[in-house]
Design an enzyme around this catalytic site. Structure first.
Site, PDB file in Angstrom:
ATOM      1  N   GLY A 242       0.832  -1.202   0.000  1.00 38.61           N
ATOM      2  CA  GLY A 242       0.000   0.000   0.000  1.00 38.61           C
ATOM      3  C   GLY A 242       0.861   1.244   0.000  1.00 38.61           C
ATOM      4  O   GLY A 242       1.990   1.233  -0.482  1.00 38.61           O
ATOM      5  N   SER A 243       0.312   2.305   0.576  1.00 35.40           N
ATOM      6  CA  SER A 243       0.996   3.594   0.522  1.00 35.40           C
ATOM      7  C   SER A 243       2.132   3.672   1.540  1.00 35.40           C
ATOM      8  O   SER A 243       2.174   2.908   2.515  1.00 35.40           O
ATOM      9  CB  SER A 243      -0.002   4.717   0.817  1.00 35.40           C
ATOM     10  OG  SER A 243      -0.451   4.590   2.150  1.00 35.40           O
ATOM     11  N   GLY A 247       2.458   2.222   5.432  1.00 39.80           N
ATOM     12  CA  GLY A 247       3.639   1.504   5.923  1.00 39.80           C
ATOM     13  C   GLY A 247       4.239   2.168   7.151  1.00 39.80           C
ATOM     14  O   GLY A 247       4.718   1.490   8.066  1.00 39.80           O
ATOM     15  N   GLU A 264       5.641  -3.526   0.957  1.00 47.39           N
ATOM     16  CA  GLU A 264       5.720  -3.132  -0.457  1.00 47.39           C
ATOM     17  C   GLU A 264       4.955  -1.824  -0.560  1.00 47.39           C
ATOM     18  O   GLU A 264       3.737  -1.817  -0.721  1.00 47.39           O
ATOM     19  CB  GLU A 264       5.025  -4.168  -1.353  1.00 47.39           C
ATOM     20  CG  GLU A 264       5.614  -5.544  -1.318  1.00 47.39           C
ATOM     21  CD  GLU A 264       6.956  -5.646  -2.004  1.00 47.39           C
ATOM     22  OE1 GLU A 264       7.457  -4.622  -2.527  1.00 47.39           O
ATOM     23  OE2 GLU A 264       7.517  -6.743  -2.008  1.00 47.39           O
ATOM     24  N   CYS A 298       2.279  -0.002  -8.747  1.00 43.79           N
ATOM     25  CA  CYS A 298       3.399   0.470  -7.914  1.00 43.79           C
ATOM     26  C   CYS A 298       4.600   0.715  -8.806  1.00 43.79           C
ATOM     27  O   CYS A 298       5.446   1.558  -8.503  1.00 43.79           O
ATOM     28  CB  CYS A 298       3.819  -0.561  -6.893  1.00 43.79           C
ATOM     29  SG  CYS A 298       2.518  -1.109  -5.860  1.00 43.79           S
TER      30      CYS A 298
HETATM   31  C1  UN1 Z   1       2.057  -3.650  -7.878  1.00 43.15           C
HETATM   32  O1  UN1 Z   1       1.861  -2.694  -8.604  1.00 43.15           O
HETATM   33  O2  UN1 Z   1       1.751  -3.619  -6.672  1.00 43.15           O
HETATM   34  O3  UN1 Z   1       5.801  -5.668 -11.971  1.00 43.15           O
HETATM   35  C2  UN1 Z   1       2.616  -4.960  -8.334  1.00 43.15           C
HETATM   36  C3  UN1 Z   1       4.606  -5.418 -12.140  1.00 43.15           C
HETATM   37  C4  UN1 Z   1       3.618  -6.462 -11.697  1.00 43.15           C
HETATM   38  C5  UN1 Z   1       3.334  -6.345 -10.247  1.00 43.15           C
HETATM   39  C6  UN1 Z   1       3.013  -4.964  -9.774  1.00 43.15           C
HETATM   40  N1  UN1 Z   1       4.160  -7.764 -11.991  1.00 43.15           N
HETATM   41  O4  UN1 Z   1       4.210  -4.392 -12.649  1.00 43.15           O
END
Ligand code: UN1
Length: 507
Positions: A242-243, A247, A264, A298
């Site tokens: 998440g953000s 975290g 993450e 992300c």
């Molecule tokens: C995410 O955005 O939390 O590498 C995961 C990637 C994907 C996973 C992203 N396999 O863009």
């Protein structure tokens, strides 16, 4: 669309969601106050019931009890559960992907890819179940063996985000299960239906192979539900996606009880485009990474650091490519960019674009809203913004399709710009110069550093995660499994003497 047409469309989507849940084997849940919405129209798909504190407590209790026996099942036997889950995912790939599209707004190809990522990580975990290797070291003492063994950790609390509502769950769950852990999962409150669907498939897989279905628990709701997991000493590992803000509250609370965290968090991913780059290939990589998933990964590309000699040409090519992007209903063929998840994301994007202009930036293209399906759905054209420098705004992660473009003169400067943000998830360079590529791999401070591909779309075989404000966690492939297990160092004396280490004589 008129108001009533939109409402009618939302009703159709809701019916479709119910049908998909049924075909995935899930009972349509009791209605409650947690509304599962679709960003496609902004309408409600289904009202669900959120977990109460008592529900969360009971779920953790069941997972803790199940752990006591699950930990004793041999790892290759535990893998039978994950193998069955993979088979069910293959059989239901289309339905689960469509539910991802309904709930998260991903286009079909990306939603199918997300379910494929689940199948891939299951296969990885099945093989891993025979490779939870410990090492042995030479002992300094005669007749002694020194080695490491890996043991199940306990209950893993998994908190996941809306943008990869099913894949990130599977990264954690497939690996945690073969490692002998049990799982309590809190999906994003924005994507509870895909949560329910995965939970149902896993329980069915457990029943099919004679495993204890209680190894997986589902809790639903907002941050309070996540906090209950974070604060509970029975939860050995909290794996949270998440953000950065989230975290920053999770990490100290878990640390205060000496629990383990796997984080993450945000990314602010950059790509460098060097003078030697294959520009055609770079354009394709950049567009997928920056505009794909409507900029809501992300790993989405947020900053482009282009050599001064190339920047005008590249911006022109990107503008042409961006103009051709088909923004629209992700259920329709040919659409490449679906909706933003909600109004909050839209407001954040508009605020960032305004600030970019106040800071001397130029919005080269995109940024405007496309009102396609009523007022409650937020479709935008991906934006390119040329910035005079890496301002505070550029250093922030805005979870929307905005690509800031910066220029550089020498590679050290470009790598310094890549690193000069608080986040450290993904990075890439487009260059055909091997020296530059290697310099970048050594110089980028991110967890993921690519050459001649974009920042997003990682395979499951590598460890996924990043440094600094991204949280330091690693999930999915490589040796990420170690986060889900407890390491024991064992000294075994098979001699008749009792020599002490460091040559100590005692008495
Ligand atoms: C995410 O955005 O939390 O590498 C995961 C990637 C994907 C996973 C992203 N396999 O863009």
């Amino acid at each position: 669309m008129t108001h009533t047409v939109t409402e009618h469309f939302s009703e159709q989507l809701s019916l479709r969601a119910r049908a998909l849940l049924r075909s995935l084997g899930a009972a349509v849940p009791e209605p409650g106050t947690l509304a599962a919405r679709t960003p496609i129209s902004g309408g409600v798909l289904l009202p669900l019931t959120a977990s109460t504190p008592a529900d969360v407590d009971a779920a953790i209790g069941r997972a803790a009890t199940a752990f006591r026996s699950w930990r004793t099942v041999p790892a290759p036997v535990r893998a039978a559960l994950v193998r069955r889950l993979a088979q069910l995912l293959v059989a239901h790939q289309d339905e689960l992907a469509e539910l991802v599209t309904l709930e998260a707004g991903k286009i079909g190809a990306e939603a199918l890819g997300e379910v494929q990522e689940m199948i891939d990580v299951c296969e990885f975990a099945i093989g891993l179940s025979r490779q939870l290797y410990g090492v042995t070291m030479p002992s300094e003492r005669p007749g002694h063996r020194l080695m490491e063994t890996w043991h199940p950790l306990g209950v893993a609390g998994v908190i996941s985000a809306f943008n990869f509502p099913v894949a990130v769950w599977s990264w954690n769950t497939a690996i945690a299960l073969v490692c002998g852990d049990t799982v309590v999962w809190k999906p994003s409150e924005t994507t509870p239906l895909t949560g329910l669907a995965c939970h149902t498939l896993l329980r069915r897989a457990a029943l099919d192979v004679g495993a204890d279905p209680e190894v997986h628990q589902l809790v639903q709701g907002d941050a309070a539900v996540g906090e209950a997991l974070v604060g509970d000493t029975r939860v050995a590992l909290v794996s949270a996606t998440g953000s950065v803000r989230m975290g920053a509250t999770v990490a100290p609370r878990v640390a205060a009880r000496f629990g383990r965290c796997l984080l993450e968090l945000g990314g602010n991913n950059a790509a460098i485009v060097a003078p030697s780059a294959d520009v055609e290939l770079a354009v394709r990589g950049i567009v997928f990474a920056a505009a794909g998933t409507a900029g809501q990964r992300c790993t989405s590309l947020r900053r482009l650091i282009v050599h001064r000699s190339l920047v005008d040409e590249l911006v022109e090519r990107l503008t042409t490519a961006y103009d051709q992007l088909h923004v629209g209903n992700p259920l329709d063929d040919g659409v490449l960019v679906g909706p933003l998840i909600n109004e909050r994301a839209y407001i954040a994007m508009q605020a960032a674009l305004l600030r970019a202009q106040e800071e001397g930036g130029e919005i080269v293209c995109g940024g405007s809203r496309v009102e396609l399906i009523g007022e409650q759905a937020f479709y935008v054209r991906p934006a390119l913004a040329r910035m005079p420098r890496q301002s505070d705004l550029v250093c922030e992660e805005t979870f929307a399709p905005i690509l800031y473009i910066l220029t550089y003169d020498d590679l050290d400067e470009a790598i310094a710009l890549n690193n000069a943000v608080p986040q450290g998830l993904s990075s890439s360079i487009f260059t055909l110069d091997q020296r530059e590529a290697e310099q970048f791999i050594a110089g980028s401070d991110c967890g993921i550093t690519n050459v001649n591909i974009g920042t997003s779309g990682a395979e499951i075989g590598g460890a996924f995660g990043g440094e600094k404000h991204t949280g330091g966690g690693r999930e999915s492939g490589s040796d990420s499994w170690k986060a889900y297990m407890r390491r024991a160092t064992n000294t075994v004396n098979y001699s008749t003497e009792l020599p002490l280490a460091q040559g100590i004589h005692f008495g």
